[in-house]
Design a protein around this motif. Sequence first.
Motif, short mmCIF file in Angstrom:
data_model
loop_
_atom_site.label_atom_id
_atom_site.label_comp_id
_atom_site.label_asym_id
_atom_site.label_seq_id
_atom_site.Cartn_x
_atom_site.Cartn_y
_atom_site.Cartn_z
N PRO A 145 0.79 -1.23 0.00
CA PRO A 145 0.00 0.00 0.00
C PRO A 145 0.83 1.29 0.00
O PRO A 145 0.40 2.29 -0.58
CB PRO A 145 -0.83 -0.11 1.29
CG PRO A 145 -0.92 -1.56 1.57
CD PRO A 145 0.38 -2.15 1.08
N VAL A 146 2.01 1.27 0.61
CA VAL A 146 2.83 2.48 0.65
C VAL A 146 3.38 2.78 -0.74
O VAL A 146 3.28 3.91 -1.23
CB VAL A 146 3.99 2.34 1.67
CG1 VAL A 146 4.78 3.63 1.77
CG2 VAL A 146 3.46 1.93 3.03
N VAL A 147 3.97 1.79 -1.38
CA VAL A 147 4.53 1.98 -2.72
C VAL A 147 3.43 2.39 -3.69
O VAL A 147 3.60 3.31 -4.50
CB VAL A 147 5.27 0.71 -3.19
CG1 VAL A 147 5.73 0.85 -4.63
CG2 VAL A 147 6.46 0.42 -2.27
N ARG A 148 2.27 1.74 -3.60
CA ARG A 148 1.16 2.07 -4.50
C ARG A 148 0.63 3.49 -4.25
O ARG A 148 0.33 4.22 -5.19
CB ARG A 148 0.03 1.05 -4.36
CG ARG A 148 0.36 -0.29 -4.99
CD ARG A 148 -0.87 -1.19 -5.13
NE ARG A 148 -1.68 -1.31 -3.94
CZ ARG A 148 -1.53 -2.24 -2.98
NH1 ARG A 148 -0.56 -3.12 -3.09
NH2 ARG A 148 -2.33 -2.26 -1.94
N ALA A 149 0.55 3.89 -2.98
CA ALA A 149 0.03 5.23 -2.66
C ALA A 149 0.93 6.32 -3.21
O ALA A 149 0.44 7.30 -3.78
CB ALA A 149 -0.12 5.38 -1.14
N PHE A 150 2.22 6.16 -3.06
CA PHE A 150 3.13 7.18 -3.58
C PHE A 150 3.26 7.09 -5.10
O PHE A 150 3.36 8.13 -5.77
CB PHE A 150 4.49 7.13 -2.87
CG PHE A 150 4.45 7.80 -1.53
CD1 PHE A 150 4.53 9.19 -1.42
CD2 PHE A 150 4.28 7.07 -0.37
CE1 PHE A 150 4.46 9.83 -0.19
CE2 PHE A 150 4.21 7.69 0.87
CZ PHE A 150 4.30 9.07 0.96
N ALA A 151 3.20 5.90 -5.66
CA ALA A 151 3.23 5.77 -7.12
C ALA A 151 2.02 6.46 -7.74
O ALA A 151 2.12 7.08 -8.81
CB ALA A 151 3.27 4.30 -7.52
N ALA A 152 0.88 6.40 -7.06
CA ALA A 152 -0.35 7.02 -7.57
C ALA A 152 -0.22 8.54 -7.70
O ALA A 152 -0.93 9.16 -8.49
CB ALA A 152 -1.54 6.67 -6.67
#
Length: 175
Positions: A145-152
């Motif tokens: 979720p952290v990587v996805r949130a910042f990638a978004a």
Amino acid sequence: MIDVGSWNTSCSVSLDDLRLVTLSYWGFDDRPHTGELVLHRDAVNAVASAMRDLYAARFPIRRMVTVEEYDADDETSMRADNTSAFNGRFVEGTTTCSQHAYGRAIDVNPLENPMVKDGRVYPATAGAYVDRSQDVEGMIHPDDPVVRAFAAVGWPWGGDWHSLKDYQHFSATGR
């Protein structure tokens, strides 16, 4: 005006461009908390959006205070497992300004997510967390979720770098 003792004339954005942002996060105690980050004004929306996603995912964060709480000492802040953003400093071991000096980078749970460069671990007390196959609370893994949130919001993860690994780091420009 924001109290940013780490600000310096050789490696910092204008003080007028910095904002003190209050954010909610889930703690390691499984309770909601409020913390503060200093960010460049053009990074506020991106980081706030990513942090809302982390909150919704209940991703735990140990603490979130400005680096000034640690006399702007990056190593001391990291050893305290402090999630932080602005710090008017250079990239470790160089004379290049860090994206933290511009308020366009954040380090999340630096103890569980150390930087590994040339065989050295930062913070120095984080050696137990270099093995990324572990399932440790607060540890960041690819596609979590952290990587996805910042990638978004267009902020890449330092854990994807090839020359070094900075598992705690996300920034607007990638470095």
